[in-house]
Scaffold this motif. Structure first.
Motif, mmCIF file in Angstrom:
data_model
loop_
_atom_site.group_PDB
_atom_site.id
_atom_site.type_symbol
_atom_site.label_atom_id
_atom_site.label_comp_id
_atom_site.label_asym_id
_atom_site.label_seq_id
_atom_site.Cartn_x
_atom_site.Cartn_y
_atom_site.Cartn_z
ATOM 1 N N ARG A 84 0.820 -1.225 0.000
ATOM 2 C CA ARG A 84 0.000 0.000 0.000
ATOM 3 C C ARG A 84 0.845 1.262 0.000
ATOM 4 O O ARG A 84 0.363 2.340 -0.346
ATOM 5 N N PHE A 85 2.120 1.140 0.392
ATOM 6 C CA PHE A 85 2.994 2.311 0.456
ATOM 7 C C PHE A 85 3.924 2.427 -0.754
ATOM 8 O O PHE A 85 4.647 3.411 -0.878
ATOM 9 N N THR A 86 3.924 1.425 -1.631
ATOM 10 C CA THR A 86 4.911 1.395 -2.711
ATOM 11 C C THR A 86 4.239 1.070 -4.038
ATOM 12 O O THR A 86 4.392 -0.032 -4.566
ATOM 13 N N PRO A 87 3.496 1.991 -4.604
ATOM 14 C CA PRO A 87 2.831 1.713 -5.882
ATOM 15 C C PRO A 87 3.832 1.425 -7.000
ATOM 16 O O PRO A 87 4.903 2.035 -7.057
ATOM 17 N N ASN A 88 3.469 0.502 -7.860
ATOM 18 C CA ASN A 88 4.298 0.120 -9.005
ATOM 19 C C ASN A 88 3.403 0.089 -10.237
ATOM 20 O O ASN A 88 3.007 -0.981 -10.700
ATOM 21 N N GLN A 94 11.827 -3.255 -12.799
ATOM 22 C CA GLN A 94 12.474 -1.980 -12.518
ATOM 23 C C GLN A 94 11.538 -1.049 -11.756
ATOM 24 O O GLN A 94 11.968 -0.337 -10.827
ATOM 25 N N GLY A 95 10.260 -1.054 -12.116
ATOM 26 C CA GLY A 95 9.298 -0.240 -11.388
ATOM 27 C C GLY A 95 9.208 -0.643 -9.928
ATOM 28 O O GLY A 95 9.113 0.211 -9.034
ATOM 29 N N ALA A 96 9.264 -1.934 -9.665
ATOM 30 C CA ALA A 96 9.214 -2.427 -8.288
ATOM 31 C C ALA A 96 10.475 -2.034 -7.528
ATOM 32 O O ALA A 96 10.418 -1.629 -6.359
ATOM 33 N N ARG A 97 11.629 -2.128 -8.186
ATOM 34 C CA ARG A 97 12.886 -1.772 -7.531
ATOM 35 C C ARG A 97 12.897 -0.298 -7.144
ATOM 36 O O ARG A 97 13.308 0.083 -6.045
ATOM 37 N N ILE A 318 16.516 -28.154 -8.071
ATOM 38 C CA ILE A 318 15.723 -26.941 -8.243
ATOM 39 C C ILE A 318 14.589 -26.931 -7.229
ATOM 40 O O ILE A 318 13.831 -27.899 -7.105
ATOM 41 N N ALA A 319 14.493 -25.852 -6.495
ATOM 42 C CA ALA A 319 13.436 -25.644 -5.516
ATOM 43 C C ALA A 319 12.507 -24.551 -6.016
ATOM 44 O O ALA A 319 12.802 -23.859 -7.005
ATOM 45 N N THR A 320 11.406 -24.380 -5.318
ATOM 46 C CA THR A 320 10.503 -23.263 -5.586
ATOM 47 C C THR A 320 10.267 -22.513 -4.290
ATOM 48 O O THR A 320 10.395 -23.077 -3.208
ATOM 49 N N ALA A 321 9.937 -21.224 -4.390
ATOM 50 C CA ALA A 321 9.815 -20.405 -3.184
ATOM 51 C C ALA A 321 8.891 -19.225 -3.423
ATOM 52 O O ALA A 321 8.480 -18.932 -4.552
ATOM 53 N N SER A 322 8.567 -18.513 -2.331
ATOM 54 C CA SER A 322 7.591 -17.430 -2.370
ATOM 55 C C SER A 322 8.106 -16.194 -3.069
ATOM 56 O O SER A 322 7.360 -15.472 -3.725
ATOM 57 N N ASP A 323 9.406 -15.865 -2.872
ATOM 58 C CA ASP A 323 9.989 -14.602 -3.286
ATOM 59 C C ASP A 323 9.356 -13.474 -2.470
ATOM 60 O O ASP A 323 9.512 -13.412 -1.271
ATOM 61 N N ASN A 324 8.603 -12.607 -3.090
ATOM 62 C CA ASN A 324 8.022 -11.457 -2.389
ATOM 63 C C ASN A 324 6.579 -11.729 -1.997
ATOM 64 O O ASN A 324 5.869 -12.464 -2.685
ATOM 65 N N ILE A 325 6.156 -11.098 -0.896
ATOM 66 C CA ILE A 325 4.798 -11.283 -0.402
ATOM 67 C C ILE A 325 4.183 -9.915 -0.131
ATOM 68 O O ILE A 325 4.636 -9.176 0.738
ATOM 69 N N GLN A 326 3.191 -9.552 -0.940
ATOM 70 C CA GLN A 326 2.428 -8.311 -0.780
ATOM 71 C C GLN A 326 3.329 -7.068 -0.780
ATOM 72 O O GLN A 326 3.394 -6.316 0.187
ATOM 73 N N ASP A 327 3.996 -6.885 -1.890
ATOM 74 C CA ASP A 327 4.855 -5.713 -2.082
ATOM 75 C C ASP A 327 4.852 -5.361 -3.564
ATOM 76 O O ASP A 327 4.112 -5.980 -4.336
ATOM 77 N N PRO A 328 5.635 -4.370 -4.026
ATOM 78 C CA PRO A 328 5.539 -3.982 -5.435
ATOM 79 C C PRO A 328 6.045 -5.043 -6.410
ATOM 80 O O PRO A 328 5.759 -4.967 -7.605
ATOM 81 N N PHE A 329 6.788 -6.025 -5.914
ATOM 82 C CA PHE A 329 7.282 -7.100 -6.780
ATOM 83 C C PHE A 329 6.215 -8.178 -6.986
ATOM 84 O O PHE A 329 6.094 -8.738 -8.070
ATOM 85 N N VAL A 330 5.476 -8.496 -5.924
ATOM 86 C CA VAL A 330 4.370 -9.461 -5.983
ATOM 87 C C VAL A 330 3.273 -8.953 -5.055
ATOM 88 O O VAL A 330 3.447 -8.967 -3.835
ATOM 89 N N PRO A 331 2.150 -8.489 -5.586
ATOM 90 C CA PRO A 331 1.133 -7.876 -4.727
ATOM 91 C C PRO A 331 0.312 -8.865 -3.916
ATOM 92 O O PRO A 331 -0.449 -8.458 -3.047
#
Length: 432
Positions: A84-88, A94-97, A318-331
């Motif tokens: 909610r604080f980091t619109p992308n 690049q927009g998320a970064r 090879i594993a799998t993972a969440s990466d980002n959770i509820q941020d500009p990279f993954v909402p």
């Protein structure tokens, strides 16, 4: 399965016997196993009809499936929950970064601590008992994130294994001299060294900084590598050269590796064979790659993932993972690794008969990447990090998930979150 496990009396830890288990991965004929959890939170014995003393709490689990806790080998706990604080608006990497960099300049350590702890609790409640998190260290975030997560790693050690990757993040006009002068202080607090060479202004020098620091401090390498779909600029060979030079075979993990899906098959196979030769592991991050990649394609936009099915069938870890959770990279994101396993099977072109493979990608494969060793798994001496469910087998656990589930973290039951007002409503209707 309606039993609620309670392993403590008067606040003291008790030994606990889970009677009548079906252990994940064992054949059906071996159902009816018992698991004894000691007062130290470790698995003391595994057997059939174990005889225990009166001080041991015995719980009849009636054929419930027992799985080791899930392992999320790639998260970003310093970024979690800032959506909610980091619109992308662009929806791009690049927009998320840029969005997070702006937020990080003013976010205090207390903010990181609060958000990270909330996500850790949600992950733990959904069965994840080990997390490796990449934490930005750069001119924007400074050391706020890594300081906060180092404290949480200690405070949560009795219930969750947290590893920190010093994610030395390059940005335009943030010269590499700053990263080089600060990397040792960051790595001293970390369990691994990480970075994202594809966005560095001088990727070769940047890689040298990262690998040299990993060698000095005896840490493994965990990179975001080629999180893009441009076949003209992969950096695999530069990484391979440094893995061999610095002796980091078997201690290097490459996250994303999206560009492999954009390379010709012969080039992919050459890179794959080098990975196998150097014992390099890969982590696919389906949520981020589905969301961020391919937005500029007018027709047939790509999935953005690496070649998941081909890598795992070729013997690459090879594993799998969440990466980002509820941020500009993954909402989106709930911290549920079973959800991530399903995304991986669907988006990664695994088959319906490879549900157990997707399960391995959130359990034993990432556990090896984190070097959890004998502390992990359903074996005597391992931590009693367990997911108890009503699923028939691991394929059912991934495909549909449980209707009933209980998590044990180092032998202690993790209470499922409850909405307090619901207790009053249920009481009115005499609902148990």
């Amino acid at each position: 399965m309606h039993t609620v496990i309670g392993a403590r009396q008067g606040g003291a830890r008790r030994a606990l016997l889970l009677r009548g288990c079906r252990i994940a991965g064992e054949i059906a004929a071996e159902a009816g196993r018992d698991i004894l959890v000691g007062e130290n939170g470790r698995i003391a014995r595994i057997g059939s009809r174990l005889d225990v003393g009166p001080d041991v709490a015995v719980v009849e689990v009636r054929g419930a499936l027992i799985s080791p806790g899930f392992v999320d080998v790639h998260q970003h706990l310093d970024k979690t929950g800032v959506l909610r604080f980091t619109p992308n608006p662009s929806g791009t990497l690049q927009g998320a970064r840029e969005a997070f960099a702006e937020y990080a300049r003013k976010a205090p350590e207390e903010d990181v601590t609060r958000r990270a702890a909330r996500t850790m609790a949600r992950c733990l409640g959904r069965g994840t008992t080990a997390i490796r998190s990449h934490i930005n260290v750069d001119k924007d975030a400074g050391f706020n994130g890594i300081n906060a997560l180092a404290r949480l790693r200690s405070e949560w050690a009795d219930r969750l294994t947290l590893q920190i990757v010093a994610f030395m993040t390059p940005h335009p006009n943030q010269d590499l001299a700053w990263l080089e002068s600060n990397i040792d202080a960051a790595v001293e607090q970390a369990d691994a060294v990480g970075g994202t060479p594809a966005v560095a202004e001088d990727p070769i020098r940047y890689l040298d900084i990262l690998f040299a620091a990993a060698k000095r401090h005896g840490r493994p390498i965990d990179l975001h590598l080629d999180e893009h779909l441009n076949p003209e600029r992969p950096l695999f060979d530069a990484v391979f050269e440094r893995v061999r030079k610095f002796g980091l075979q078997g201690r290097t993990v490459l996250g994303h590796a999206s560009v492999l899906s954009a390379l010709p098959r012969t080039e992919f196979e050459r890179i794959r064979d080098r990975m196998i030769d150097l014992d390099i592991a890969v982590v696919t991050l389906p949520a981020a790659n589905l969301y961020l990649q391919g937005r500029s394609h007018d027709m047939l936009p790509p999935r953005g993932l690496t070649r998941v099915a081909e890598l795992i069938r070729s013997g690459v870890a090879i594993a799998t993972a969440s990466d980002n959770i509820q941020d500009p990279f993954v909402p989106t994101g709930s911290g549920d690794m079973l959800e991530i396993a399903r995304w991986t099977l669907l988006a990664g072109h695994l088959r319906g008969d490879e549900l157990a493979t997707a399960y391995d990608m959130i359990t034993k494969i990432p556990a090896r990447m984190m070097n959890l060793g004998a502390d992990y798994g359903i074996r005597e001496g391992a931590w009693a990090d367990l997911v108890i469910s009503d699923c028939e087998d691991v394929s059912a656990l991934v495909s549909a998930g449980p209707d009933c589930m209980q998590v044990l973290a180092k032998g202690r039951p993790i209470a499922a979150p409850a909405f307090p007002a619901m207790a009053a409503i249920c009481a009115l209707e005499n609902v148990p």
